[in-house]
Design a protein around this motif. Structure first.
Motif, PDB file in Angstrom:
ATOM      1  N   MET A   1      15.948  24.025 -38.077  1.00  0.00           N
ATOM      2  CA  MET A   1      16.498  23.247 -37.085  1.00  0.00           C
ATOM      3  C   MET A   1      15.410  22.830 -36.174  1.00  0.00           C
ATOM      4  O   MET A   1      14.628  23.546 -35.815  1.00  0.00           O
ATOM      5  N   SER A   2      15.415  21.555 -36.171  1.00  0.00           N
ATOM      6  CA  SER A   2      13.958  20.922 -35.209  1.00  0.00           C
ATOM      7  C   SER A   2      14.706  20.335 -33.947  1.00  0.00           C
ATOM      8  O   SER A   2      15.822  19.963 -33.792  1.00  0.00           O
ATOM      9  N   LYS A   3      13.898  20.560 -33.030  1.00  0.00           N
ATOM     10  CA  LYS A   3      14.233  20.240 -31.602  1.00  0.00           C
ATOM     11  C   LYS A   3      14.054  18.526 -31.622  1.00  0.00           C
ATOM     12  O   LYS A   3      13.411  18.042 -32.072  1.00  0.00           O
ATOM     13  N   PRO A   4      14.920  18.148 -30.705  1.00  0.00           N
ATOM     14  CA  PRO A   4      14.841  16.611 -30.660  1.00  0.00           C
ATOM     15  C   PRO A   4      13.346  16.305 -29.599  1.00  0.00           C
ATOM     16  O   PRO A   4      12.978  16.982 -28.921  1.00  0.00           O
ATOM     17  N   PHE A   5      12.984  14.985 -29.967  1.00  0.00           N
ATOM     18  CA  PHE A   5      11.813  14.750 -29.298  1.00  0.00           C
ATOM     19  C   PHE A   5      12.191  14.613 -27.755  1.00  0.00           C
ATOM     20  O   PHE A   5      13.096  13.799 -27.452  1.00  0.00           O
ATOM     21  N   ASP A   6      10.960  14.967 -27.044  1.00  0.00           N
ATOM     22  CA  ASP A   6      11.428  15.084 -25.445  1.00  0.00           C
ATOM     23  C   ASP A   6      10.330  13.773 -25.114  1.00  0.00           C
ATOM     24  O   ASP A   6       9.248  14.170 -24.833  1.00  0.00           O
ATOM     25  N   MET A   7      11.044  12.782 -24.710  1.00  0.00           N
ATOM     26  CA  MET A   7      10.037  11.756 -24.245  1.00  0.00           C
ATOM     27  C   MET A   7       9.568  11.880 -22.915  1.00  0.00           C
ATOM     28  O   MET A   7       8.457  11.375 -22.527  1.00  0.00           O
ATOM     29  N   GLU A   8      10.146  12.726 -21.947  1.00  0.00           N
ATOM     30  CA  GLU A   8       9.651  12.803 -20.663  1.00  0.00           C
ATOM     31  C   GLU A   8       8.618  13.969 -20.823  1.00  0.00           C
ATOM     32  O   GLU A   8       7.394  13.480 -20.096  1.00  0.00           O
ATOM     33  N   LEU A   9       8.666  14.785 -21.690  1.00  0.00           N
ATOM     34  CA  LEU A   9       7.064  15.604 -21.840  1.00  0.00           C
ATOM     35  C   LEU A   9       6.061  14.774 -22.578  1.00  0.00           C
ATOM     36  O   LEU A   9       4.945  14.719 -22.160  1.00  0.00           O
ATOM     37  N   PHE A  10       6.490  13.948 -23.428  1.00  0.00           N
ATOM     38  CA  PHE A  10       5.550  12.758 -24.130  1.00  0.00           C
ATOM     39  C   PHE A  10       4.942  12.007 -22.865  1.00  0.00           C
ATOM     40  O   PHE A  10       3.560  11.632 -23.123  1.00  0.00           O
ATOM     41  N   LEU A  11       5.472  11.450 -21.917  1.00  0.00           N
ATOM     42  CA  LEU A  11       5.128  10.497 -21.145  1.00  0.00           C
ATOM     43  C   LEU A  11       4.605  11.168 -19.761  1.00  0.00           C
ATOM     44  O   LEU A  11       3.779  10.406 -18.860  1.00  0.00           O
ATOM     45  N   ALA A  12       4.705  12.342 -19.758  1.00  0.00           N
ATOM     46  CA  ALA A  12       4.217  13.283 -18.440  1.00  0.00           C
ATOM     47  C   ALA A  12       2.742  12.929 -18.090  1.00  0.00           C
ATOM     48  O   ALA A  12       2.606  12.554 -16.665  1.00  0.00           O
ATOM     49  N   GLY A  13       1.936  12.713 -18.919  1.00  0.00           N
ATOM     50  CA  GLY A  13       0.711  12.586 -18.281  1.00  0.00           C
ATOM     51  C   GLY A  13       0.174  11.068 -18.030  1.00  0.00           C
ATOM     52  O   GLY A  13      -1.233  10.957 -17.372  1.00  0.00           O
ATOM     53  N   VAL A  14       0.863  10.237 -18.526  1.00  0.00           N
ATOM     54  CA  VAL A  14       0.554   8.763 -17.950  1.00  0.00           C
ATOM     55  C   VAL A  14       1.690   8.066 -16.934  1.00  0.00           C
ATOM     56  O   VAL A  14       1.419   7.065 -16.428  1.00  0.00           O
ATOM     57  N   LEU A  15       2.783   8.929 -16.563  1.00  0.00           N
ATOM     58  CA  LEU A  15       3.668   8.383 -15.542  1.00  0.00           C
ATOM     59  C   LEU A  15       2.994   8.728 -14.132  1.00  0.00           C
ATOM     60  O   LEU A  15       2.575   9.615 -13.850  1.00  0.00           O
ATOM     61  N   THR A  16       2.969   7.374 -13.266  1.00  0.00           N
ATOM     62  CA  THR A  16       2.691   7.676 -12.032  1.00  0.00           C
ATOM     63  C   THR A  16       3.738   6.812 -11.181  1.00  0.00           C
ATOM     64  O   THR A  16       4.496   6.019 -11.766  1.00  0.00           O
ATOM     65  N   GLY A  17       3.217   6.799  -9.931  1.00  0.00           N
ATOM     66  CA  GLY A  17       4.031   5.801  -9.069  1.00  0.00           C
ATOM     67  C   GLY A  17       5.435   6.629  -8.581  1.00  0.00           C
ATOM     68  O   GLY A  17       5.457   7.892  -8.547  1.00  0.00           O
ATOM     69  N   ALA A  18       6.270   5.939  -7.819  1.00  0.00           N
ATOM     70  CA  ALA A  18       7.377   6.400  -7.277  1.00  0.00           C
ATOM     71  C   ALA A  18       8.421   7.206  -8.317  1.00  0.00           C
ATOM     72  O   ALA A  18       8.586   6.703  -9.560  1.00  0.00           O
ATOM     73  N   HIS A  19       9.357   7.996  -7.760  1.00  0.00           N
ATOM     74  CA  HIS A  19      10.282   8.677  -8.721  1.00  0.00           C
ATOM     75  C   HIS A  19      11.103   7.785  -9.722  1.00  0.00           C
ATOM     76  O   HIS A  19      11.372   7.906 -10.559  1.00  0.00           O
ATOM     77  N   ALA A  20      11.560   6.728  -8.800  1.00  0.00           N
ATOM     78  CA  ALA A  20      12.320   5.649  -9.189  1.00  0.00           C
ATOM     79  C   ALA A  20      11.763   5.053 -10.380  1.00  0.00           C
ATOM     80  O   ALA A  20      12.300   4.430 -11.441  1.00  0.00           O
ATOM     81  N   THR A  21      10.635   4.792 -10.141  1.00  0.00           N
ATOM     82  CA  THR A  21       9.512   3.887 -11.299  1.00  0.00           C
ATOM     83  C   THR A  21       9.662   4.945 -12.349  1.00  0.00           C
ATOM     84  O   THR A  21       9.435   4.272 -13.551  1.00  0.00           O
ATOM     85  N   GLN A  22       9.336   6.034 -12.265  1.00  0.00           N
ATOM     86  CA  GLN A  22       8.958   6.869 -13.353  1.00  0.00           C
ATOM     87  C   GLN A  22      10.303   7.051 -14.242  1.00  0.00           C
ATOM     88  O   GLN A  22      10.586   7.207 -15.481  1.00  0.00           O
ATOM     89  N   GLN A  23      11.526   7.272 -13.432  1.00  0.00           N
ATOM     90  CA  GLN A  23      13.042   7.366 -14.134  1.00  0.00           C
ATOM     91  C   GLN A  23      13.104   6.051 -15.065  1.00  0.00           C
ATOM     92  O   GLN A  23      13.598   6.200 -15.857  1.00  0.00           O
ATOM     93  N   ARG A  24      12.870   4.851 -14.351  1.00  0.00           N
ATOM     94  CA  ARG A  24      13.133   3.701 -15.093  1.00  0.00           C
ATOM     95  C   ARG A  24      12.041   3.734 -16.400  1.00  0.00           C
ATOM     96  O   ARG A  24      12.704   3.160 -17.408  1.00  0.00           O
ATOM     97  N   HIS A  25      10.927   4.238 -16.447  1.00  0.00           N
ATOM     98  CA  HIS A  25      10.110   4.116 -17.505  1.00  0.00           C
ATOM     99  C   HIS A  25      10.702   5.020 -18.559  1.00  0.00           C
ATOM    100  O   HIS A  25      10.578   4.656 -19.619  1.00  0.00           O
ATOM    101  N   LEU A  26      11.084   6.135 -18.263  1.00  0.00           N
ATOM    102  CA  LEU A  26      11.663   7.271 -18.999  1.00  0.00           C
ATOM    103  C   LEU A  26      12.978   6.513 -19.694  1.00  0.00           C
ATOM    104  O   LEU A  26      13.123   6.654 -20.954  1.00  0.00           O
ATOM    105  N   ARG A  27      13.828   5.996 -18.776  1.00  0.00           N
ATOM    106  CA  ARG A  27      15.156   5.348 -19.403  1.00  0.00           C
ATOM    107  C   ARG A  27      14.983   4.202 -20.376  1.00  0.00           C
ATOM    108  O   ARG A  27      15.232   4.438 -21.627  1.00  0.00           O
ATOM    109  N   GLN A  28      13.741   3.360 -19.915  1.00  0.00           N
ATOM    110  CA  GLN A  28      13.685   2.413 -20.979  1.00  0.00           C
ATOM    111  C   GLN A  28      12.919   2.959 -22.224  1.00  0.00           C
ATOM    112  O   GLN A  28      13.069   2.383 -23.244  1.00  0.00           O
ATOM    113  N   ALA A  29      12.043   4.087 -22.125  1.00  0.00           N
ATOM    114  CA  ALA A  29      11.411   4.506 -23.417  1.00  0.00           C
ATOM    115  C   ALA A  29      12.411   5.160 -24.246  1.00  0.00           C
ATOM    116  O   ALA A  29      12.191   5.111 -25.408  1.00  0.00           O
ATOM    117  N   LYS A  30      13.261   5.841 -23.655  1.00  0.00           N
ATOM    118  CA  LYS A  30      14.210   6.409 -24.319  1.00  0.00           C
ATOM    119  C   LYS A  30      15.139   5.299 -25.192  1.00  0.00           C
ATOM    120  O   LYS A  30      15.586   5.515 -26.177  1.00  0.00           O
TER     121      LYS A  30
END
Length: 91
Positions: A1-30
């Protein structure tokens, strides 16, 4: 059984800016990930090619406003930076 891909962990190193901006990027990436997985069965960004992201911009966002497309291009640029590729996309 494999784990689902974690987009938040994948983008953690490149996400910068306000919390709302980070959440928008995560939502759009998903959303991008889900569309590419549905169309090409490529579950993770490591398996993506430039054509997959270009297809998303051209077909999925064709009926969206220029502002929406711009924000998705910003997210795609983050994904490309994380993948360490030189893919260029214009808004």
């Amino acid at each position: 059984m494999s784990k689902p891909f974690d987009m938040e962990l994948f983008l953690a190193g490149v996400l910068t800016g306000a919390h709302a901006t980070q959440q928008r990027h995560l939502r759009q990436a998903k959303i991008i990930q889900a569309e590419i997985a549905a169309r090409w069965q490529r579950q993770t960004p490591w398996a993506w090619q430039r054509k997959h992201l270009a297809w998303f911009l051209e077909h999925h966002l064709s009926h969206r406003s220029k502002a929406t497309r711009y924000y998705y291009v910003l997210t795609i640029r983050l994904l490309a930076r994380r993948l360490k590729t030189s893919w260029g996309f214009n808004p």
